[in-house]
Design a protein around this motif. Structure first.
Motif, short mmCIF file in Angstrom:
data_model
loop_
_atom_site.label_atom_id
_atom_site.label_comp_id
_atom_site.label_asym_id
_atom_site.label_seq_id
_atom_site.Cartn_x
_atom_site.Cartn_y
_atom_site.Cartn_z
N LEU A 164 49.58 1.26 81.84
CA LEU A 164 48.77 1.09 80.64
C LEU A 164 49.50 0.19 79.66
CD1 LEU A 164 47.76 4.85 80.15
CD2 LEU A 164 46.69 3.12 81.63
N LEU A 165 48.75 -0.61 78.93
CA LEU A 165 49.35 -1.61 78.04
C LEU A 165 48.69 -1.56 76.67
CD1 LEU A 165 51.18 -4.23 77.73
CD2 LEU A 165 49.14 -5.51 78.43
N TYR A 166 49.52 -1.66 75.63
CA TYR A 166 49.04 -1.93 74.27
C TYR A 166 49.79 -3.16 73.77
CZ TYR A 166 48.76 -1.90 69.20
OH TYR A 166 48.58 -2.28 67.90
N VAL A 167 49.07 -4.08 73.14
CA VAL A 167 49.68 -5.26 72.53
C VAL A 167 49.19 -5.35 71.09
CG1 VAL A 167 49.82 -7.77 72.53
CG2 VAL A 167 49.84 -6.53 74.71
N GLY A 168 50.12 -5.48 70.16
CA GLY A 168 49.71 -5.63 68.77
C GLY A 168 50.77 -5.10 67.83
N ARG A 169 50.42 -5.08 66.56
CA ARG A 169 51.33 -4.60 65.53
C ARG A 169 51.51 -3.09 65.65
NH1 ARG A 169 51.31 -3.44 59.81
NH2 ARG A 169 53.06 -4.45 58.78
N LEU A 170 52.75 -2.62 65.53
CA LEU A 170 53.01 -1.18 65.55
C LEU A 170 52.92 -0.68 64.11
CD1 LEU A 170 56.01 -0.97 68.08
CD2 LEU A 170 53.54 -1.09 68.53
N LEU A 208 53.46 -13.24 77.35
CA LEU A 208 52.43 -12.33 76.87
C LEU A 208 51.22 -12.35 77.81
CD1 LEU A 208 51.17 -10.44 74.79
CD2 LEU A 208 50.46 -12.46 73.49
N ALA A 209 50.81 -13.54 78.21
CA ALA A 209 49.68 -13.66 79.13
C ALA A 209 49.98 -12.95 80.45
CB ALA A 209 49.35 -15.13 79.38
N VAL A 230 53.75 -3.47 73.54
CA VAL A 230 54.25 -4.82 73.27
C VAL A 230 53.96 -5.15 71.81
CG1 VAL A 230 53.98 -7.27 73.79
CG2 VAL A 230 53.98 -5.59 75.64
N GLY A 231 55.00 -5.48 71.07
CA GLY A 231 54.86 -5.77 69.65
C GLY A 231 55.89 -4.98 68.86
N ALA A 284 56.68 8.40 79.72
CA ALA A 284 57.07 7.17 80.44
C ALA A 284 56.59 5.95 79.66
CB ALA A 284 56.50 7.19 81.85
N THR A 285 57.17 5.77 78.47
CA THR A 285 56.76 4.69 77.57
C THR A 285 57.91 3.72 77.36
OG1 THR A 285 55.19 6.12 76.40
CG2 THR A 285 55.94 4.15 75.25
N THR A 286 57.60 2.43 77.43
CA THR A 286 58.58 1.37 77.19
C THR A 286 58.18 0.59 75.95
OG1 THR A 286 58.97 1.14 79.57
CG2 THR A 286 59.73 -0.66 78.16
N PHE A 287 59.09 0.51 74.98
CA PHE A 287 58.88 -0.33 73.81
C PHE A 287 59.43 -1.71 74.15
CE2 PHE A 287 58.39 3.85 72.13
CZ PHE A 287 57.55 3.73 71.03
N VAL A 288 58.54 -2.65 74.40
CA VAL A 288 58.93 -3.95 74.94
C VAL A 288 59.36 -4.92 73.85
CG1 VAL A 288 58.13 -5.90 76.36
CG2 VAL A 288 57.34 -3.57 76.87
N GLY A 289 58.81 -4.78 72.64
CA GLY A 289 59.06 -5.77 71.60
C GLY A 289 58.06 -6.91 71.69
N TYR A 290 58.32 -7.97 70.94
CA TYR A 290 57.39 -9.09 70.91
C TYR A 290 57.45 -9.90 72.21
CZ TYR A 290 56.43 -8.60 65.91
OH TYR A 290 56.03 -8.14 64.68
#
Length: 377
Positions: A203-209, A262-263, A233-234, A250-256
């Motif tokens: 599962l993926l989230y992309v955006g401002r935290l 990103l694509a 991601v973000g 099982a969460t990874t904080f990837v950063g920007y």
């Protein structure tokens, strides 16, 4: 045409508004228009052939990534020399109010556009009581314009109901050459999963935290799907709180991430979860769809303009605590179902290019320049 843009946010900040602005500037210049852009300091002085004037700014205390730039005489002088045919103010706050005043006092046709649903943000920062006042301020600012552009049909309707006049829909756009399914890779999946074992439910989230994005709503999804992995991601001011919320999962904080990275992240995930219910459009959803990543979004704001439930993605009810989990389970129900949604998502994204969105905007500009100030009188 000669177009002066005033915006409260631009490079180096990266978000949906900045993406729309950079793509718009690129296509305006490509079409032969002259563009002068005023924004908070920090941006390059030239972007894709457009001159950029940075204005000294201070960060907003509750929203430090948004900088308040105070108009100053140098701005008025640059506008006077440029002699634009149209002034376009994006999300008028402080610098934008200066742009409105300068356009009105010089009788330059004025366009405004609404991208951030700030009144709905207030409740996430404990200031919901101020929402009626903010609407009155927004109405006073936007009603100075000949035309007010919104990025979804729902926002056109809401602004009209709130007393903002002369609204129209500025169609969406997405870069379908950058965001494409072919960028899916095992290496990116491993990066997104971090130290967690492989799984067929990434599962993926992309955006401002940040608080208004309601990212903590994803936690029950992970509880219901113990085999799932989540990549965020973000970055942003809510990160420390979110690290506590997702502790033990099982969460990874990837950063920007940016560009093809990103694509590739979009293309390599199995589902994109976007719990925010305050979006005027949700450009990031369209980028996920272009990359062939099935999406789950809120049945609220501008998102239903993009996502048709069960056809090219899944919608959830933000008023139902169990709905996001149910929608995610529905999306992940079978590989065949996921593939159908993935193909339909890409097909929907291919309908919306930045060239078409900017061609529509240029028609708006020509109409406004021809009408002068008669609609705003």
């Amino acid at each position: 045409m000669k177009i002066a843009l005033f915006t409260e946010t631009f490079l180096p900040k990266v978000d949906g508004i900045v993406t729309r602005l950079t793509k718009t500037v690129e296509h305006l210049v490509r079409a032969g228009d002259e563009v002068l852009l005023f924004c908070p300091e920090g941006a390059p002085s030239l972007y894709m052939g457009a001159r950029v004037i940075g204005v000294p700014a201070l960060p907003l205390p509750l929203y430090p990534e948004l900088k308040l730039a105070l108009p100053r005489p140098a701005v008025a002088e640059a506008l006077e020399v440029f002699q634009p045919d149209v002034v376009h103010v994006v999300n008028p706050a402080v610098l934008g109010l200066g742009g409105i005043w300068m356009a009105r006092t010089r009788q330059i046709p004025l366009v405004a556009s609404y991208h951030t649903h700030l009144p709905k943000y207030l409740e996430h920062y404990g200031m919901g009581v101020l929402e009626p006042l903010l609407w009155e301020l927004l109405k006073a600012a936007h009603n100075q314009a000949v035309l007010n552009l919104c990025t979804s049909s729902v926002m056109v309707e809401e602004l009209s109901q709130r007393g903002i006049q002369h609204t129209a829909l500025w169609q969406r756009g997405v870069d379908t050459e950058m965001f494409r399914p072919e960028l899916r890779s095992d290496a990116m999946r491993r990066r997104l999963m971090g130290r967690h074992p492989d799984s067929d439910s990434l599962l993926l989230y992309v955006g401002r935290l940040s608080a208004e994005k309601q990212i903590e709503r994803i936690r029950p999804v992970l509880d219901a799907l113990p085999q799932a992995r989540l990549a965020l991601v973000g970055d942003g001011p809510h990160r420390a709180q979110l690290e506590k919320v997702f502790e033990g999962t099982a969460t990874t904080f990837v950063g920007y991430l940016g560009g093809e990275e990103l694509a590739g992240a979009f293309a390599s995930a199995d589902a994109f979860l976007f719990p925010s219910s305050t979006e005027t459009l949700g450009l990031v959803l369209l980028e996920a769809m272009a990359a062939g990543c099935p999406v789950v979004g809120a049945n609220r704001g501008g998102i239903p303009d993009i996502v048709t439930d069960g056809v090219n993605g899944c919608l959830y009810d933000p008023d139902d605590d169990a709905s996001l989990t149910a929608a995610t389970l529905r999306l992940l129900a079978s590989p065949e179902r996921r593939e159908q949604l993935r193909l339909a998502a890409r097909h929907e994204a291919e309908r919306w290019g930045w060239a078409g969105a900017t061609a529509q905007l240029r028609r708006f500009y020509r109409d406004v320049a021809g009408a002068g100030l008669q609609l705003a009188a």
